[in-house]
Write a protein that holds these residues in place. Structure first.
Motif, mmCIF file in Angstrom:
data_model
loop_
_atom_site.group_PDB
_atom_site.id
_atom_site.type_symbol
_atom_site.label_atom_id
_atom_site.label_comp_id
_atom_site.label_asym_id
_atom_site.label_seq_id
_atom_site.Cartn_x
_atom_site.Cartn_y
_atom_site.Cartn_z
ATOM 1 N N GLN A 229 1.283 -1.138 0.265
ATOM 2 C CA GLN A 229 -0.191 -0.073 -0.314
ATOM 3 C C GLN A 229 1.107 1.240 0.269
ATOM 4 O O GLN A 229 1.591 1.375 0.719
ATOM 5 C CB GLN A 229 -1.253 0.284 1.300
ATOM 6 N N LYS B 198 -1.589 5.688 -0.783
ATOM 7 C CA LYS B 198 -3.137 5.486 -1.182
ATOM 8 C C LYS B 198 -3.182 4.636 -2.332
ATOM 9 O O LYS B 198 -4.552 4.484 -2.861
ATOM 10 C CB LYS B 198 -3.943 6.293 -0.567
ATOM 11 N N HIS C 203 -3.864 1.946 6.553
ATOM 12 C CA HIS C 203 -4.573 1.562 6.390
ATOM 13 C C HIS C 203 -5.588 0.076 6.772
ATOM 14 O O HIS C 203 -5.458 -0.420 7.725
ATOM 15 C CB HIS C 203 -4.429 0.426 4.645
ATOM 16 N N CYS D 245 -10.086 0.057 0.597
ATOM 17 C CA CYS D 245 -9.281 -0.120 1.974
ATOM 18 C C CYS D 245 -11.240 0.396 2.738
ATOM 19 O O CYS D 245 -11.414 1.091 1.929
ATOM 20 C CB CYS D 245 -8.272 1.014 1.559
#
Length: 206
Positions: free
Chosen positions: A51, A54, A79, A115
């Motif tokens: 990740q 973002k 996240h 997410c």
């Protein structure tokens, strides 16, 4: 090019990049199974899904059934990763600065991820029951140098491919007499934007 090399193009003859291609052996005997196990040795295990900024990186990850996949948060924010659909359901938080979570996927299929903190994030896992898989490069090529001579179902997959189960398949026999070019006539939907619509961010204590 190798005799086990395949190129994907669309109806306009343009190279198709980042398409999953895998070879599913049609007949396995003991010796073939042993070769299949050896084929995994050159993979850097566990595979990793990051990740970063973002976003899921890479957007598509392919892993062989029974092997480990590690989620790594490279961002300085939390996240909350979850599976939106697929053969394995999960939901977990990854705190900032290289927090990790390792999972084993023991069922084949497509896992769609998101997410809960950043709802524009999307990523995809494909779990396959074969060591002979890859993603096409920027020129549409993918090679299977370690696949033994045999009959296979060649499967093409992408989450945006407009076909049943997002896949297409055809029969092939290795070795190929020459590099094989396959024209994918099914339409490709646009990949969703991986950027926020605003600069709002959840508090770090989430």
């Amino acid at each position: 090019m190798s005799a086990a090399t395949i190129r994907l193009v669309n109806s306009a003859g343009e190279a198709m990049e980042n398409m999953v291609v895998y070879l599913q052996p049609k007949h396995l005997d003991g010796s073939h199974s042993a070769l299949a196990e050896e084929g995994v040795d050159n993979l850097a295990l566990p595979l990793e899904v990051h990740q970063k900024n973002k976003q899921f990186t890479p957007y598509i990850t392919v892993v062989q059934k029974g092997y480990e996949l590690q989620f790594v948060n490279d961002d300085d924010i939390t996240h909350h990763i979850y599976s939106a659909a697929g053969p394995k359901r999960f939901s977990f938080k990854l705190r900032k600065d290289n927090a990790t979570k390792t999972m084993v996927f023991d069922r084949v299929g497509h896992v769609s991820m998101g997410c809960n903190v950043h709802d524009w994030m999307s990523g995809h896992l494909l779990i396959v029951d074969t060591p002979y898989f890859g993603l096409t490069d920027e020129k549409g090529w993918v090679s299977f140098d370690s696949a033994p001579d045999a009959d296979y179902s060649l499967v093409i997959w992408h989450p945006q491919l407009s076909s049943q189960d997002n896949s297409l398949s055809q029969e092939v026999t290795l070795p190929l007499p020459q590099a094989l070019t396959i024209t994918v006539s099914a339409l490709m939907r646009d990949i969703p934007s991986q950027k926020s619509l605003d600069d709002f961010e959840f508090l770090d204590g989430y």
